[in-house]
Design a protein around this motif. Structure first.
Motif, PDB file in Angstrom:
ATOM      1  N   VAL A  99      -0.665  29.211 -10.349  1.00  0.00           N
ATOM      2  CA  VAL A  99      -0.193  27.894  -9.842  1.00  0.00           C
ATOM      3  C   VAL A  99      -0.336  27.886  -8.608  1.00  0.00           C
ATOM      4  O   VAL A  99       0.578  28.036  -7.898  1.00  0.00           O
ATOM      5  CB  VAL A  99       1.371  27.571 -10.560  1.00  0.00           C
ATOM      6  CG1 VAL A  99       1.720  26.323 -10.177  1.00  0.00           C
ATOM      7  CG2 VAL A  99       1.318  28.084 -11.916  1.00  0.00           C
ATOM      8  N   LEU A 100      -1.643  27.245  -8.059  1.00  0.00           N
ATOM      9  CA  LEU A 100      -1.913  27.305  -6.657  1.00  0.00           C
ATOM     10  C   LEU A 100      -2.417  25.968  -6.222  1.00  0.00           C
ATOM     11  O   LEU A 100      -2.541  26.089  -5.214  1.00  0.00           O
ATOM     12  CB  LEU A 100      -3.270  28.430  -6.672  1.00  0.00           C
ATOM     13  CG  LEU A 100      -2.824  29.951  -6.611  1.00  0.00           C
ATOM     14  CD1 LEU A 100      -3.887  30.610  -7.124  1.00  0.00           C
ATOM     15  CD2 LEU A 100      -2.264  30.588  -5.277  1.00  0.00           C
ATOM     16  N   ARG A 101      -2.705  25.141  -7.190  1.00  0.00           N
ATOM     17  CA  ARG A 101      -3.053  23.801  -6.721  1.00  0.00           C
ATOM     18  C   ARG A 101      -2.264  22.855  -7.490  1.00  0.00           C
ATOM     19  O   ARG A 101      -1.462  23.075  -8.198  1.00  0.00           O
ATOM     20  CB  ARG A 101      -4.469  23.739  -7.146  1.00  0.00           C
ATOM     21  CG  ARG A 101      -5.588  24.599  -6.861  1.00  0.00           C
ATOM     22  CD  ARG A 101      -6.840  24.687  -7.509  1.00  0.00           C
ATOM     23  NE  ARG A 101      -6.758  24.710  -8.799  1.00  0.00           N
ATOM     24  CZ  ARG A 101      -7.667  24.145  -9.737  1.00  0.00           C
ATOM     25  NH1 ARG A 101      -8.710  23.726  -9.356  1.00  0.00           N
ATOM     26  NH2 ARG A 101      -7.469  24.062 -11.155  1.00  0.00           N
ATOM     27  N   HIS A 102      -2.454  21.744  -6.856  1.00  0.00           N
ATOM     28  CA  HIS A 102      -1.364  20.500  -7.402  1.00  0.00           C
ATOM     29  C   HIS A 102      -1.591  20.324  -8.879  1.00  0.00           C
ATOM     30  O   HIS A 102      -0.564  19.999  -9.619  1.00  0.00           O
ATOM     31  CB  HIS A 102      -1.870  19.266  -6.580  1.00  0.00           C
ATOM     32  CG  HIS A 102      -1.155  19.288  -5.116  1.00  0.00           C
ATOM     33  ND1 HIS A 102      -1.982  19.224  -3.868  1.00  0.00           N
ATOM     34  CD2 HIS A 102      -0.047  19.377  -4.630  1.00  0.00           C
ATOM     35  CE1 HIS A 102      -1.217  19.228  -2.912  1.00  0.00           C
ATOM     36  NE2 HIS A 102      -0.290  19.309  -3.210  1.00  0.00           N
ATOM     37  N   ILE A 103      -2.759  20.434  -9.441  1.00  0.00           N
ATOM     38  CA  ILE A 103      -3.095  20.182 -10.618  1.00  0.00           C
ATOM     39  C   ILE A 103      -2.577  21.233 -11.510  1.00  0.00           C
ATOM     40  O   ILE A 103      -2.815  21.081 -12.820  1.00  0.00           O
ATOM     41  CB  ILE A 103      -4.542  19.623 -10.925  1.00  0.00           C
ATOM     42  CG1 ILE A 103      -5.416  20.870 -10.400  1.00  0.00           C
ATOM     43  CG2 ILE A 103      -4.901  18.579 -10.308  1.00  0.00           C
ATOM     44  CD1 ILE A 103      -6.891  20.784 -10.878  1.00  0.00           C
ATOM     45  N   GLU A 482      -7.527  12.840  -3.555  1.00  0.00           N
ATOM     46  CA  GLU A 482      -7.414  13.718  -4.409  1.00  0.00           C
ATOM     47  C   GLU A 482      -7.102  13.208  -5.896  1.00  0.00           C
ATOM     48  O   GLU A 482      -6.985  13.858  -6.904  1.00  0.00           O
ATOM     49  CB  GLU A 482      -5.952  14.298  -4.095  1.00  0.00           C
ATOM     50  CG  GLU A 482      -6.059  15.212  -2.825  1.00  0.00           C
ATOM     51  CD  GLU A 482      -4.528  15.791  -2.816  1.00  0.00           C
ATOM     52  OE1 GLU A 482      -4.351  16.693  -3.074  1.00  0.00           O
ATOM     53  OE2 GLU A 482      -3.979  15.347  -1.945  1.00  0.00           O
ATOM     54  N   ASP A 483      -7.441  11.782  -6.001  1.00  0.00           N
ATOM     55  CA  ASP A 483      -7.194  11.159  -7.382  1.00  0.00           C
ATOM     56  C   ASP A 483      -8.046  11.852  -8.527  1.00  0.00           C
ATOM     57  O   ASP A 483      -7.578  12.130  -9.571  1.00  0.00           O
ATOM     58  CB  ASP A 483      -7.952   9.565  -7.348  1.00  0.00           C
ATOM     59  CG  ASP A 483      -7.055   9.034  -6.250  1.00  0.00           C
ATOM     60  OD1 ASP A 483      -6.370   9.440  -5.736  1.00  0.00           O
ATOM     61  OD2 ASP A 483      -7.697   7.491  -6.034  1.00  0.00           O
ATOM     62  N   SER A 484      -9.181  12.312  -8.122  1.00  0.00           N
ATOM     63  CA  SER A 484     -10.175  12.544  -9.152  1.00  0.00           C
ATOM     64  C   SER A 484      -9.664  14.079  -9.746  1.00  0.00           C
ATOM     65  O   SER A 484      -9.920  14.570 -10.765  1.00  0.00           O
ATOM     66  CB  SER A 484     -11.365  12.888  -8.671  1.00  0.00           C
ATOM     67  OG  SER A 484     -11.497  13.837  -7.666  1.00  0.00           O
ATOM     68  N   GLU A 485      -8.670  14.630  -9.014  1.00  0.00           N
ATOM     69  CA  GLU A 485      -8.427  16.005  -9.442  1.00  0.00           C
ATOM     70  C   GLU A 485      -7.229  15.802 -10.384  1.00  0.00           C
ATOM     71  O   GLU A 485      -6.650  17.010 -10.731  1.00  0.00           O
ATOM     72  CB  GLU A 485      -8.026  16.786  -8.273  1.00  0.00           C
ATOM     73  CG  GLU A 485      -9.076  17.154  -7.247  1.00  0.00           C
ATOM     74  CD  GLU A 485     -10.258  17.814  -7.827  1.00  0.00           C
ATOM     75  OE1 GLU A 485     -10.172  18.861  -8.644  1.00  0.00           O
ATOM     76  OE2 GLU A 485     -11.302  17.399  -7.849  1.00  0.00           O
ATOM     77  N   LEU A 486      -6.589  14.661 -10.494  1.00  0.00           N
ATOM     78  CA  LEU A 486      -5.392  14.619 -11.272  1.00  0.00           C
ATOM     79  C   LEU A 486      -5.581  15.155 -12.837  1.00  0.00           C
ATOM     80  O   LEU A 486      -4.630  15.309 -13.633  1.00  0.00           O
ATOM     81  CB  LEU A 486      -4.692  13.360 -11.066  1.00  0.00           C
ATOM     82  CG  LEU A 486      -3.774  13.269 -10.124  1.00  0.00           C
ATOM     83  CD1 LEU A 486      -3.431  11.787  -9.925  1.00  0.00           C
ATOM     84  CD2 LEU A 486      -2.451  13.939 -10.333  1.00  0.00           C
ATOM     85  N   VAL A 487      -6.646  14.753 -13.439  1.00  0.00           N
ATOM     86  CA  VAL A 487      -6.670  15.149 -14.690  1.00  0.00           C
ATOM     87  C   VAL A 487      -6.938  16.413 -15.154  1.00  0.00           C
ATOM     88  O   VAL A 487      -8.050  17.120 -14.509  1.00  0.00           O
ATOM     89  CB  VAL A 487      -8.003  14.148 -15.249  1.00  0.00           C
ATOM     90  CG1 VAL A 487      -8.031  14.486 -16.757  1.00  0.00           C
ATOM     91  CG2 VAL A 487      -7.901  12.737 -14.934  1.00  0.00           C
ATOM     92  N   PRO A 488      -6.084  17.034 -15.973  1.00  0.00           N
ATOM     93  CA  PRO A 488      -6.179  18.575 -16.014  1.00  0.00           C
ATOM     94  C   PRO A 488      -7.421  18.705 -16.912  1.00  0.00           C
ATOM     95  O   PRO A 488      -7.775  18.038 -17.741  1.00  0.00           O
ATOM     96  CB  PRO A 488      -4.893  18.817 -16.774  1.00  0.00           C
ATOM     97  CG  PRO A 488      -4.670  17.759 -17.330  1.00  0.00           C
ATOM     98  CD  PRO A 488      -5.015  16.632 -16.514  1.00  0.00           C
TER      99      PRO A 488
END
Ligand SMILES: [Zn+2]
Length: 509
Positions: A99-103, A482-488
Motif C-alpha cells: 500500500v504505497l500510493r493513494h490508489i 492525479e484524477d486519472s489515477e483514481l480508478v483502480p
C-alpha cells in the motif's frame, strides 16, 4: 538483597508458582480487552508528554504517570495514513503489503490483526474517520463491524468545512458499541481520531503567538483556509510568523484531541473496562511545519517530524514507566497479541511485549525502518521519490533509493535532522545501508505477486473512489493531475517491475 529463604517462605513461593501455573488460559486477566487508539497526524514533539513547551496533552501526561509505559522513541512505518495503518493492521512493512500510493488498497490475502484477535475469540470492532481507511479499501478485514464515520457522511458537508468535533462522535460510537455488546468475550476495539489533521479548525485556538508576532489578519485568514495540496509539495511559502501561527493552530487541535482521548478513557473507566484492558494510544504519522521545506505530510519524506509518534501502552499488571529503546509501529500488532497471551498466533512482526512488561533492557535497539511513497504512476520516471530510512539508536539513515544517495543524522546531537553527516561518517553510512538492505529479507522478503482481486470488489472500489474523488480534492488530498489515477486497475505490471527494481537495487548495493 539476599535470596536465602526459610522453609515456610519456600512453601509460599511453591504455592504461588502452582497457583500461577493453574491459571485458566481463558481467565479475564489473560484475555484482556484491547483498545487501540490511533490519532491521525500527531507528532510526538508537539506533545507536553514528550517535553513540548505548550501544555498540549495534560490528559495523556496524567495517564502516562498513572498507568502507561511511554515509548520515547516510537516510529511509524510510513509518513502518511494508508501505508502506516496498513502496517499496524498487518505487521508488514510498506513494501510487503504494497500500500504505497493513494490508489492502493490493502490486499484481501493479508492476515490482519483484527482477524487474528477474532479467530481467538475476541469481538472486533473498528470506528474510523479517514477516507483513506474506508472499509471498501480493505481495512475492514477481520472486524465484525467496521464503521467509516466520515464527517461528510454525518453532516452532509465535507470534512474541510465541518466545524464540529468528529472526535466526539467517534467516542459516542465507541461507547454505543461497547454498551451493545453481548456475552463476556473480550473485545478488540480500534478507534481512529482525526482532530490534529489539517485543516486546523478550532474556532478559538487555545494557543496563539503574541499579538506582535502574528501575521496580519488577512494573511491569517488565508493561511487558515489553505487546503492540503496548496500546502504540500513546496507550493506554500511561509515566513517564521506564518509557521508559528499554523503551529499554534495545530497545537490547539492537539489539546482538543487530548481532551477527547481523556473522555474516551473516562468512559471506559466508568464502565469498569479500563482495568482489564490493554490500552494503546499512538499516531499514524506526524506533521511538517517547514522544517525541511514543506507543510502538511509529504508522503515520501522520512524526517522525524513525520515518523516520530507517541506510543503509550497500559496493560493489567504493568508499571508506568518511560523507555528509550526504539520501537516501530509495524511490530505493535505482534506485541498486542503477546500481551494477550497470543504469542504463538500466526502474525508477522517482532514483539516488544517484554519491553512493555519491563523485562527487557531499554537500551537495546533492533533498528526501525520506514518507507516513503512510490511514484503515483507505474513508470519509473517519478520514482526519484522512493525513499527508505533506518533509525538505529542515535543514528538515522535516510536513503533515496533511485539516486542511491544517503543522508546520515545524529538524532541525539541534532534532533531536527539539519546536519547531514554522511560525508564525515562513511563507515557508519555503509554499516546502516547494509543493515537496511538486509531488513526485508530478515522479515520474510517482499512476498509473491498478489493475485487480482475479485471483479466485484474492484467495481465497488472504483465506485467508492469516484464518490470520494471530489471530497479528497476538496480536502486537498489530490492535486488536479492525479484524477486519472483514481480508478483502480488490475495490478499494474510496470508497478510490479518498479517494486522489483527498487528491491533489487536495495539488495544489491
Ligand atoms: Zn494520517
Amino acid at each position: 538483597m539476599t535470596l536465602a529463604m526459610n522453609s515456610s517462605q519456600r512453601l509460599v513461593l511453591c504455592l504461588a508458582l502452582v497457583a500461577c501455573a493453574s491459571c485458566e488460559p481463558g481467565s479475564s486477566s489473560e484475555r484482556p480487552n484491547v483498545v487501540l487508539v490511533v490519532v491521525d497526524t500527531l507528532r510526538a514533539d508537539h506533545m507536553s508528554l514528550h517535553g513540548y513547551e505548550r501544555p498540549t496533552t495534560p490528559r495523556l501526561d496524567a495517564f502516562a504517570a498513572e498507568s502507561a509505559v511511554v515509548f520515547e522513541q516510537a516510529r511509524s512505518a510510513a509518513p502518511w495514513t494508508k501505508p502506516s495503518v496498513a502496517s499496524i493492521f498487518t505487521g508488514l512493512d510498506s513494501r510487503q503489503h504494497r500500500v504505497l500510493r493513494h490508489i492502493d488498497s490493502l490486499h484481501s490475502s493479508f492476515r490482519t490483526l483484527a482477524q487474528t484477535f477474532g479467530e481467538n475469540g475476541w469481538q472486533t470492532h473498528g470506528i474510523q474517520s479517514n477516507p483513506y481507511l474506508m472499509s471498501v479499501f480493505g481495512f475492514e478485514k477481520g472486524f465484525i463491524d467496521y464503521k467509516d464515520e466520515l464527517a461528510s457522511q454525518v453532516e452532509g458537508g465535507t470534512i474541510a468545512r465541518y466545524n464540529f468535533s468528529t472526535g466526539e462522535r467517534i467516542n459516542e460510537l465507541a461507547f454505543d458499541w461497547v454498551d451493545r455488546r453481548t456475552g463476556d468475550a473480550p473485545f478488540f476495539l480500534y478507534v481512529h481520531h482525526y482532530e490534529p489533521h489539517h485543516m486546523y479548525l478550532a474556532e478559538e485556538p487555545a494557543f496563539m503567538p503574541a499579538a506582535d508576532a502574528l501575521p496580519e489578519p488577512a494573511r491569517r485568514e488565508l493561511l487558515a483556509s489553505l487546503k492540503m495540496d496548496e500546502l504540500m509539495g513546496g507550493k506554500a511559502e511561509g515566513t517564521p510568523e506564518d509557521v508559528a501561527y499554523l503551529a499554534a493552530r495545530y497545537d490547539s487541535e492537539v489539546l482538543l484531541q487530548d481532551r477527547l482521548i481523556g473522555e474516551l478513557l473516562d468512559g471506559l473507566r466508568s464502565r469498569g473496562l479500563l482495568e482489564n484492558s490493554v490500552v494503546v494510544i499512538t499516531a499514524d504519522h506526524g506533521e511538517e511545519f517547514l522544517e525541511h521545506g514543506d507543510f502538511s505530510h509529504q508522503n515520501y519524506k522520512l524526517f522525524d517530524e513525520l515518523l516520530h509518534v507517541p506510543l503509550l501502552i497500559s496493560a493489567p499488571g504493568i508499571e508506568p514507566t518511560r523507555r528509550e529503546d526504539g520501537v516501530g509501529l509495524v511490530d505493535l500488532g505482534k506485541t498486542l497479541l503477546g500481551l494477550c497471551g497470543l504469542e504463538s498466533a500466526p502474525f508477522p512482526g517482532d514483539s516488544f511485549a517484554s519491553a512493555v512488561r519491563g523485562t527487557a533492557p531499554d537500551d537495546s535497539d533492533k533498528g526501525v525502518v520506514a518507507y516513503g511513497m512510490l511514484p503515483e504512476v507505474g513508470g519509473l520516471s517519478r520514482s526519484a521519490q522512493a525513499t527508505e530510512s533506518l533509525v538505529m539508536g542515535r543514528w538515522k539513515l535516510i536513503r533515496n533509493v533511485r539516486a542511491k544517495t544517503s543522508m546520515l543524522f545524529d538524532l541525539e546531537a541534532d534532533p531536527g535532522e539539519e546536519h547531514d553527516l554522511a560525508e564525515q561518517e562513511p563507515e557508519k553510512v555503509l554499516q546502516l545501508e547494509q543493515q537496511l538492505a538486509g531488513y526485508l529479507d530478515s522479515r520474510g522478503g517482499i512476498g509473491p505477486p498478489l493475485a487480482p482481486e475479485s471483479p466485484e470488489l474492484l467495481r465497488r472500489r472504483a465506485a467508492a473512489e469516484r464518490e470520494l474523488e471530489n471530497e479528497l480534492k476538496d480536502l486537498g488530498y489530490l492535486g488536479e493531475d492525479e484524477d486519472s489515477e483514481l480508478v483502480p486497475l488490475e495490478p499494474d505490471p510496470a508497478e510490479a517491475d518498479s517494486l522489483e527494481l527498487i528491491s533489487s537495487e536495495t539488495d544489491g548495493e
